[in-house]
Write a protein that holds these residues in place. Structure first.
Motif, PDB file in Angstrom:
ATOM      1  N   ALA A 185      21.931 -19.232  49.030  1.00 60.57           N
ATOM      2  CA  ALA A 185      22.589 -17.766  49.355  1.00 60.57           C
ATOM      3  C   ALA A 185      23.946 -17.647  48.626  1.00 60.57           C
ATOM      4  O   ALA A 185      24.374 -17.707  49.594  1.00 60.57           O
ATOM      5  CB  ALA A 185      22.840 -17.986  50.940  1.00 60.57           C
ATOM      6  N   ALA A 186      23.097 -17.135  47.419  1.00 62.39           N
ATOM      7  CA  ALA A 186      24.499 -15.967  47.369  1.00 62.39           C
ATOM      8  C   ALA A 186      24.627 -14.718  47.936  1.00 62.39           C
ATOM      9  O   ALA A 186      24.037 -13.512  46.397  1.00 62.39           O
ATOM     10  CB  ALA A 186      25.018 -16.711  45.818  1.00 62.39           C
ATOM     11  N   ARG A 187      24.830 -14.623  48.196  1.00 62.66           N
ATOM     12  CA  ARG A 187      24.797 -13.062  49.180  1.00 62.66           C
ATOM     13  C   ARG A 187      25.315 -12.009  48.508  1.00 62.66           C
ATOM     14  O   ARG A 187      24.142 -10.913  47.678  1.00 62.66           O
ATOM     15  CB  ARG A 187      25.331 -13.134  50.687  1.00 62.66           C
ATOM     16  N   HIS A 188      26.407 -11.815  47.664  1.00 65.16           N
ATOM     17  CA  HIS A 188      26.114 -10.668  47.165  1.00 65.16           C
ATOM     18  C   HIS A 188      25.324 -10.530  46.094  1.00 65.16           C
ATOM     19  O   HIS A 188      25.547  -9.153  45.793  1.00 65.16           O
ATOM     20  CB  HIS A 188      28.314 -10.283  46.566  1.00 65.16           C
ATOM     21  N   VAL A 189      25.052 -11.301  45.271  1.00 61.15           N
ATOM     22  CA  VAL A 189      24.361 -11.185  43.620  1.00 61.15           C
ATOM     23  C   VAL A 189      22.947 -10.231  44.706  1.00 61.15           C
ATOM     24  O   VAL A 189      22.136  -9.200  43.599  1.00 61.15           O
ATOM     25  CB  VAL A 189      23.818 -12.264  42.978  1.00 61.15           C
ATOM     26  N   HIS A 190      22.436 -10.326  45.541  1.00 59.27           N
ATOM     27  CA  HIS A 190      21.361  -9.397  46.490  1.00 59.27           C
ATOM     28  C   HIS A 190      21.602  -8.265  46.201  1.00 59.27           C
ATOM     29  O   HIS A 190      20.750  -6.999  47.244  1.00 59.27           O
ATOM     30  CB  HIS A 190      20.886 -10.630  47.370  1.00 59.27           C
ATOM     31  N   GLN A 191      23.021  -8.122  46.410  1.00 54.22           N
ATOM     32  CA  GLN A 191      23.348  -6.284  47.244  1.00 54.22           C
ATOM     33  C   GLN A 191      23.359  -5.963  46.434  1.00 54.22           C
ATOM     34  O   GLN A 191      23.259  -5.562  45.348  1.00 54.22           O
ATOM     35  CB  GLN A 191      25.065  -6.070  47.776  1.00 54.22           C
ATOM     36  N   SER A 192      22.994  -4.098  47.397  1.00 48.19           N
ATOM     37  CA  SER A 192      22.785  -2.912  46.720  1.00 48.19           C
ATOM     38  C   SER A 192      24.267  -2.082  45.157  1.00 48.19           C
ATOM     39  O   SER A 192      23.727  -2.481  44.006  1.00 48.19           O
ATOM     40  CB  SER A 192      22.432  -1.321  46.705  1.00 48.19           C
ATOM     41  N   ASN A 193      24.858  -2.777  45.560  1.00 50.70           N
ATOM     42  CA  ASN A 193      26.343  -2.193  45.172  1.00 50.70           C
ATOM     43  C   ASN A 193      26.536  -3.241  43.621  1.00 50.70           C
ATOM     44  O   ASN A 193      27.071  -3.197  42.661  1.00 50.70           O
ATOM     45  CB  ASN A 193      27.762  -2.703  45.848  1.00 50.70           C
TER      46      ASN A 193
END
Length: 334
Positions: A123-131
């Protein structure tokens, strides 16, 4: 609907459950907690109907009515809990860092070959974000990359507990904790997702009295450039993170939160190339994981990319610890 169970009743579990429910793809069925009181308190704090959600205090009961488990326990517990889930043919979403070392990662990888329908997600959330994806595209378009500096340093209330003589899990080697394996994993993940695995690494930590790292500086060495990563839990930093082209620079206010992405063209012009994020930053990963679970054949390539990225991050974190002489008990299990 994907039946979701969770291990861990802290703030990040609450955030993930609410993100998962927001996607419309999951339904929460089971919460594992060491005590029923904590489990019921967790449910009472959720902004949703939880009348049909079970609270269990044994892991064997957790896997009877779920399709996927979200693991947000202390780092050192991830490995054994994930093994039980996989053996029960339950998908796993495990908070980063997924496992303490490459040995554990390899055992999980081998176990998955015997449970081919199970998927494990870090769950590396930031690498899935649009930005983050917009940042990736901007990096691709740079004429040359000359390095980067990533910063993620936040003072933790757990450090106050440490100063009072306590041993909070997140700041102990016994639970595979410390700054690198807590906040440091965010910028390390970002660096490897953007530039690939480094050819060599070096970690210069500031150690606590218990041998865990309170903060530190990591150097990732690539053939044509280096990446410097600064992180910690015992001080605050307000520095932005930057990627260097020639005259161009790409910056973000926070390499984990990615609230803003700015492209500087070298002539004094700054262009905001980011988009407004969702109120819950875990929605993107929850949505991505649900697509793989419900459509594993068509989503196989993306899943394999995430798995290989997680494997590279795991090895890099271990190599950084090795360079600094930081040993976890999980490294020397029989």
């Amino acid at each position: 609907m994907i039946k979701l169970g969770i291990i861990g009743t802290n703030w990040i579990s609450k955030m993930f459950v609410e993100a998962a429910l927001q996607t419309g793809s999951y339904t929460l069925t089971t919460v594992y907690s060491r005590t029923e009181e904590k489990g019921n308190a967790f449910l009472a704090d959720l902004d949703t109907d939880t009348d049909n959600v079970a609270v269990v205090t044994t892991l064997s009961d957790l896997y009877t009515n779920i399709d996927v488990v979200y693991i947000a326990s202390p780092n050192a517990l991830h490995f054994e809990q994930a093994k039980v889930a996989i053996a029960s043919d339950v998908h796993v979403i495990v908070e980063k860092p997924s496992f303490s070392n490459p040995t554990e990662f390899a055992i999980i990888e081998e176990l998955l070959t015997r449970h081919e329908n199970v998927r494990v997600f870090e769950a590396a959330r930031h690498v899935h974000q649009s930005n983050f994806k917009l940042m990736q595209q901007a990096v691709i378009e740079l004429p040359q990359v000359q390095g980067a500096t990533f910063v993620y340093q936040k003072y933790s209330s757990r450090y106050d507990a440490y100063l009072e003589g306590q041993e909070p899990n997140v700041l102990t080697r016994e639970f595979s904790g410390g700054a690198l394996y807590d906040l440091g994993v965010y910028p390390i993940y970002a660096a490897i997702a953007l530039f690939g695995a480094p050819r060599a690494v070096q970690y210069l930590p500031t150690l606590l009295n218990n041998g865990a790292d309170g903060r530190g500086t990591a150097n990732l060495f690539y053939d044509q450039f280096n990446v410097t990563v600064i992180f910690g839990k015992n001080a605050n930093s307000y520095l932005s993170s930057e990627i260097y082209g020639l005259k161009e620079t790409i910056s973000t206010n926070n390499i984990a939160e990615l609230n803003t992405i700015t492209y500087h063209d070298g002539d004094g012009n700054a262009d905001n190339i980011g988009v407004a994020g969702t109120s819950n930053p875990m929605v993107a990963e929850a949505s991505d994981f649900s697509r793989v679970i419900t459509d594993p054949i068509n989503e196989h390539v993306r899943y394999q990319q995430w798995w290989q990225l997680a494997k590279q991050v795991n090895q890099t974190l271990f190599d950084l610890r090795q360079s600094a002489g930081i040993v976890f008990p999980a490294d020397i299990k029989d």
